[in-house]
Design a protein around this motif. Structure first.
Motif, mmCIF file in Angstrom:
data_model
loop_
_atom_site.group_PDB
_atom_site.id
_atom_site.type_symbol
_atom_site.label_atom_id
_atom_site.label_comp_id
_atom_site.label_asym_id
_atom_site.label_seq_id
_atom_site.Cartn_x
_atom_site.Cartn_y
_atom_site.Cartn_z
ATOM 1 N N ALA A 103 -50.396 -17.139 13.132
ATOM 2 C CA ALA A 103 -51.091 -17.022 11.829
ATOM 3 C C ALA A 103 -52.553 -16.989 11.651
ATOM 4 O O ALA A 103 -52.858 -16.184 10.825
ATOM 5 C CB ALA A 103 -50.400 -18.269 10.931
ATOM 6 N N ALA A 104 -53.177 -17.667 12.547
ATOM 7 C CA ALA A 104 -54.602 -17.594 12.440
ATOM 8 C C ALA A 104 -54.916 -16.277 12.811
ATOM 9 O O ALA A 104 -55.939 -15.614 12.265
ATOM 10 C CB ALA A 104 -55.121 -18.740 13.318
ATOM 11 N N VAL A 105 -54.587 -15.540 13.884
ATOM 12 C CA VAL A 105 -54.804 -14.338 14.239
ATOM 13 C C VAL A 105 -54.653 -13.307 13.177
ATOM 14 O O VAL A 105 -55.388 -12.434 12.806
ATOM 15 C CB VAL A 105 -54.102 -13.799 15.546
ATOM 16 C CG1 VAL A 105 -54.351 -12.453 15.718
ATOM 17 C CG2 VAL A 105 -54.733 -14.804 16.799
ATOM 18 N N VAL A 106 -53.455 -13.385 12.634
ATOM 19 C CA VAL A 106 -52.925 -12.276 11.469
ATOM 20 C C VAL A 106 -54.158 -12.680 10.251
ATOM 21 O O VAL A 106 -54.536 -11.568 9.797
ATOM 22 C CB VAL A 106 -51.585 -12.534 11.015
ATOM 23 C CG1 VAL A 106 -51.339 -11.873 9.823
ATOM 24 C CG2 VAL A 106 -50.592 -12.141 12.138
ATOM 25 N N ALA A 107 -54.369 -13.662 9.923
ATOM 26 C CA ALA A 107 -55.415 -13.961 8.833
ATOM 27 C C ALA A 107 -56.771 -13.325 9.246
ATOM 28 O O ALA A 107 -57.409 -12.810 8.436
ATOM 29 C CB ALA A 107 -55.110 -15.521 8.429
ATOM 30 N N ALA A 108 -56.993 -13.613 10.327
ATOM 31 C CA ALA A 108 -58.601 -13.137 10.767
ATOM 32 C C ALA A 108 -58.454 -11.705 10.908
ATOM 33 O O ALA A 108 -59.537 -11.161 10.559
ATOM 34 C CB ALA A 108 -58.993 -13.655 12.280
ATOM 35 N N ALA A 109 -57.482 -11.064 11.342
ATOM 36 C CA ALA A 109 -57.430 -9.691 11.412
ATOM 37 C C ALA A 109 -57.555 -8.999 9.998
ATOM 38 O O ALA A 109 -58.068 -8.069 9.915
ATOM 39 C CB ALA A 109 -56.137 -9.067 11.999
ATOM 40 N N ALA A 110 -56.815 -9.518 8.887
ATOM 41 C CA ALA A 110 -56.910 -9.258 7.847
ATOM 42 C C ALA A 110 -58.226 -9.125 7.279
ATOM 43 O O ALA A 110 -58.745 -8.315 6.342
ATOM 44 C CB ALA A 110 -55.873 -10.017 6.664
ATOM 45 N N ARG A 111 -58.866 -10.394 7.486
ATOM 46 C CA ARG A 111 -60.490 -10.185 6.975
ATOM 47 C C ARG A 111 -61.383 -9.236 7.726
ATOM 48 O O ARG A 111 -62.375 -9.084 7.094
ATOM 49 C CB ARG A 111 -61.133 -11.723 7.367
ATOM 50 C CG ARG A 111 -60.533 -12.886 6.705
ATOM 51 C CD ARG A 111 -61.205 -14.264 6.787
ATOM 52 N NE ARG A 111 -61.061 -14.595 8.098
ATOM 53 C CZ ARG A 111 -60.385 -15.614 8.551
ATOM 54 N NH1 ARG A 111 -59.318 -15.847 7.988
ATOM 55 N NH2 ARG A 111 -60.343 -15.865 9.784
ATOM 56 N N HIS A 112 -60.921 -8.839 8.759
ATOM 57 C CA HIS A 112 -61.568 -7.765 9.473
ATOM 58 C C HIS A 112 -61.088 -6.299 8.925
ATOM 59 O O HIS A 112 -61.444 -5.303 9.622
ATOM 60 C CB HIS A 112 -61.688 -7.751 10.839
ATOM 61 C CG HIS A 112 -62.664 -8.852 11.198
ATOM 62 N ND1 HIS A 112 -63.756 -8.852 11.643
ATOM 63 C CD2 HIS A 112 -62.371 -10.120 11.376
ATOM 64 C CE1 HIS A 112 -64.572 -9.981 11.944
ATOM 65 N NE2 HIS A 112 -63.686 -10.919 11.700
ATOM 66 N N GLY A 113 -59.972 -6.273 8.131
ATOM 67 C CA GLY A 113 -59.697 -4.838 7.501
ATOM 68 C C GLY A 113 -58.479 -4.529 8.178
ATOM 69 O O GLY A 113 -58.242 -3.065 8.309
ATOM 70 N N LEU A 114 -57.658 -5.480 9.145
ATOM 71 C CA LEU A 114 -56.503 -4.884 9.977
ATOM 72 C C LEU A 114 -55.420 -5.625 9.413
ATOM 73 O O LEU A 114 -55.134 -6.608 9.369
ATOM 74 C CB LEU A 114 -56.996 -5.304 11.535
ATOM 75 C CG LEU A 114 -55.896 -4.872 12.229
ATOM 76 C CD1 LEU A 114 -55.535 -3.515 12.712
ATOM 77 C CD2 LEU A 114 -55.969 -5.487 13.843
ATOM 78 N N GLY A 115 -54.317 -4.588 9.294
ATOM 79 C CA GLY A 115 -52.958 -5.261 8.911
ATOM 80 C C GLY A 115 -52.141 -5.065 10.070
ATOM 81 O O GLY A 115 -51.918 -4.142 10.654
ATOM 82 N N VAL A 116 -51.671 -6.363 10.625
ATOM 83 C CA VAL A 116 -50.758 -6.715 11.484
ATOM 84 C C VAL A 116 -49.938 -7.838 11.163
ATOM 85 O O VAL A 116 -50.384 -8.662 10.706
ATOM 86 C CB VAL A 116 -51.278 -6.710 12.848
ATOM 87 C CG1 VAL A 116 -52.306 -8.049 12.644
ATOM 88 C CG2 VAL A 116 -50.677 -6.595 14.103
ATOM 89 N N GLN A 117 -48.533 -7.532 11.460
ATOM 90 C CA GLN A 117 -47.706 -8.640 11.285
ATOM 91 C C GLN A 117 -47.368 -9.395 12.429
ATOM 92 O O GLN A 117 -47.514 -8.999 13.641
ATOM 93 C CB GLN A 117 -46.243 -8.230 10.936
ATOM 94 C CG GLN A 117 -46.422 -7.192 9.534
ATOM 95 C CD GLN A 117 -46.351 -7.974 8.301
ATOM 96 O OE1 GLN A 117 -45.653 -9.115 8.048
ATOM 97 N NE2 GLN A 117 -46.981 -7.882 7.347
ATOM 98 N N GLY A 118 -47.126 -10.856 12.353
ATOM 99 C CA GLY A 118 -46.615 -11.598 13.319
ATOM 100 C C GLY A 118 -45.170 -11.705 13.325
ATOM 101 O O GLY A 118 -44.566 -11.322 12.324
ATOM 102 N N VAL A 119 -44.782 -12.143 14.518
ATOM 103 C CA VAL A 119 -43.299 -12.370 14.621
ATOM 104 C C VAL A 119 -42.556 -13.466 13.983
ATOM 105 O O VAL A 119 -41.348 -13.424 13.585
ATOM 106 C CB VAL A 119 -42.910 -12.330 16.175
ATOM 107 C CG1 VAL A 119 -41.427 -12.636 16.478
ATOM 108 C CG2 VAL A 119 -43.502 -11.077 16.866
ATOM 109 N N GLY A 120 -43.500 -14.620 13.752
ATOM 110 C CA GLY A 120 -43.004 -15.722 13.059
ATOM 111 C C GLY A 120 -42.094 -15.726 11.941
ATOM 112 O O GLY A 120 -40.993 -16.405 11.787
ATOM 113 N N PRO A 121 -42.693 -14.724 10.939
ATOM 114 C CA PRO A 121 -41.885 -14.689 9.677
ATOM 115 C C PRO A 121 -40.588 -14.375 9.838
ATOM 116 O O PRO A 121 -39.695 -14.538 8.845
ATOM 117 C CB PRO A 121 -42.942 -13.905 8.779
ATOM 118 C CG PRO A 121 -44.034 -14.105 9.280
ATOM 119 C CD PRO A 121 -43.997 -14.096 10.977
#
Length: 475
Positions: free
Chosen positions: A417-435
């Motif tokens: 979740a932390a990686v997904v959130a950090a990626a979004a702050r840098h302009g990158l959309g990526v989904q995690g498996v967890g959801p």
């Protein structure tokens, strides 16, 4: 090489170089040359192109080759046909014409510089000219009675064409009478869940993790319990089937979504034995089996037990989701109920679209389109894997041999979740498996959809992810 410099006026002077030794079809080479000239500004908006007969003579090809190239470029929006038979550069270029090749560039989603969103196919590559030929054929040759209300299973021509294709390519045991055409997988699974619930099914099992839309939501809405079956490296764990106490099971055995595992032959046989012991139904979602790169074809489970397996396919990942074309190959005892549910839902799918797809299949255009797209997607996959290997070697890619996405497992010290959130702050959309997990725990992972991204965008996206991961580790 061949070169056309026919005539002296702007309407008859067009430089096109052909290489007859490459194996690339001549009409594709002509398309590419004209497309490049338009993008580079060498052919301005409104400029006239040579007549097809003139250009064909200059290039030493048949007129039909040039006609096909022009038709494709008209369909893409680069050329426009004018009264009197003239062909000109269109006044308004398609969005991709201002920059890179449409096979190499797609606008990111709002808010993201690069979006690795999954489940998307490159609709800019839709074979418009070939589809148009099938539309014309249908409109000029179809008997009038085909445009009336028909059997809810779909038009006979498409059901036969689907059987011919699926039996040949996917190893199914399909007969036209057991095929029901639907508006994509979403409607197909909705109809199946309705019928199963009406027949007394109370619990349906699904792979864990699995897609969170369509089946899972529809099952809950229908009042069914949902049981998650843990997924291992090779797909669903068959040792957990009996504990699920379910009467139906949804599988993606040829390319598990999202992990990419391929269910081995022994495990497939165990699933079939389980279904026969319980009198259960297996719903096989064969969502992207046509795209394989590093492995031999894997046949459909339906061919092993057509009396217990429902085969579900769709054109969404191969042609375009906007077509809303899907199909089910059903056990005979489900056909009447599913057909009745389809008729109640919408009185049947659009006839012209069905007949067009039947003609498209019968002409071999679907096979040709897939052969053309496999290397396109493979190059994008390779670009993703190469960037991950260079910039993020600690991530472990999985499910890379097929499909239009890759899962990369994170090392234990990184929180998904932390990686997904950090990626979004840098302009990158990526989904995690967890959801997408139902109950089973598992490692953190990221889902990289690459089908609509050019190679430069993929490299940029992985670089953004590397920056985001450095930020997470330093926080």
């Amino acid at each position: 090489m061949g070169r056309s410099r026919t005539g002296s006026g702007p309407a008859e002077d067009l430089l096109i170089e052909l290489d007859r030794d490459t194996g690339v079809p001549l009409h594709r080479q002509i398309e590419a040359s004209i497309r490049t000239s338009i993008r580079a500004g060498r052919l301005r908006a409104g400029a006239s192109l040579p007549p097809t007969r003139t250009l064909a003579s200059g290039l030493g090809v048949s007129r039909g080759v040039v006609v096909e190239a022009y038709q494709q470029l008209v369909a893409e929006g680069y050329l426009a046909s004018r009264s009197g038979g003239y062909t000109q550069v269109a006044a308004s270029m398609p969005p991709a014409a201002a920059g890179a090749d449409p096979a190499q560039a797609t606008a990111p989603s709002p808010g993201f510089k690069v979006d690795f969103g999954y489940g998307r196919t490159d609709v800019s590559q839709f074979p418009r000219a070939a589809w148009l030929r099938s539309v014309r054929s249908v409109l000029t040759t179809t008997p009038n009675d085909r445009f009336a209300y028909l059997d809810g299973r779909g038009v006979p021509e498409l059901r036969q064409a689907l059987c011919d294709y699926l039996n040949r390519v996917r190893g199914t045991v399909a007969v036209p009478g057991n095929v029901v055409v639907c508006n994509g997988y979403a409607q197909g699974i909705s109809l199946l869940i309705q019928v199963l619930a009406a027949r007394g099914v109370e619990r349906i099992a699904m792979e864990d993790p699995s897609s969170a839309d369509d089946a899972r939501v529809l099952a809950v809405d229908a009042g069914l319990d949902v049981a998650g079956i843990p997924v291992g490296p090779d797909g669903v764990r068959t040792d957990a089937l009996d504990r699920a106490d379910a009467d139906a099971l949804i599988l993606t055995p040829s390319h598990q979504w999202p992990t990419g595992g391929v269910l081995p032959a022994a495990a497939r046989a165990e699933v079939i034995r389980w279904a026969r012991r319980r009198g259960a139904i297996v719903i096989e979602d064969d969502y992207d089996a046509e795209y394989r790169y590093d492995r031999s074809p894997v046949g459909a489970m339906q061919g092993l037990a057509p009396d217990h397996v429902v085969y579900c396919g769709t054109a969404s990942k191969t042609l375009a989701p906007g077509l809303r074309l899907g199909w089910m190959v059903l056990p005979a005892h489900l056909v009447a109920d599913v057909t009745a549910a389809k008729l109640l839902a919408d009185r049947g799918s659009p006839v012209i679209d069905q007949l067009t797809f039947a003609d498209f299949l019968g002409r071999g255009e679907f096979d040709r389109h897939l052969r053309r797209m496999r290397p396109v997607y493979r190059r994008r996959r390779d670009a993703l894997l190469g960037a991950l290997r260079t910039l993020l070697p600690e991530l472990r890619p999985a499910g890379i041999a097929a499909g239009q996405h890759v899962v990369a497992w994170l090392p234990p010290d990184l929180d998904e979740a932390a990686v997904v959130a950090a990626a979004a702050r840098h302009g990158l959309g990526v989904q995690g498996v967890g959801p997408y997990r139902i109950a089973a725990a598992g490692p953190g992972g990221l889902i990289f959809g690459y089908a609509i991204l050019g190679e430069s965008a993929i490299a940029e996206g992985v670089a953004l992810l590397a920056t985001a991961i450095r930020e997470v580790r330093s926080s």
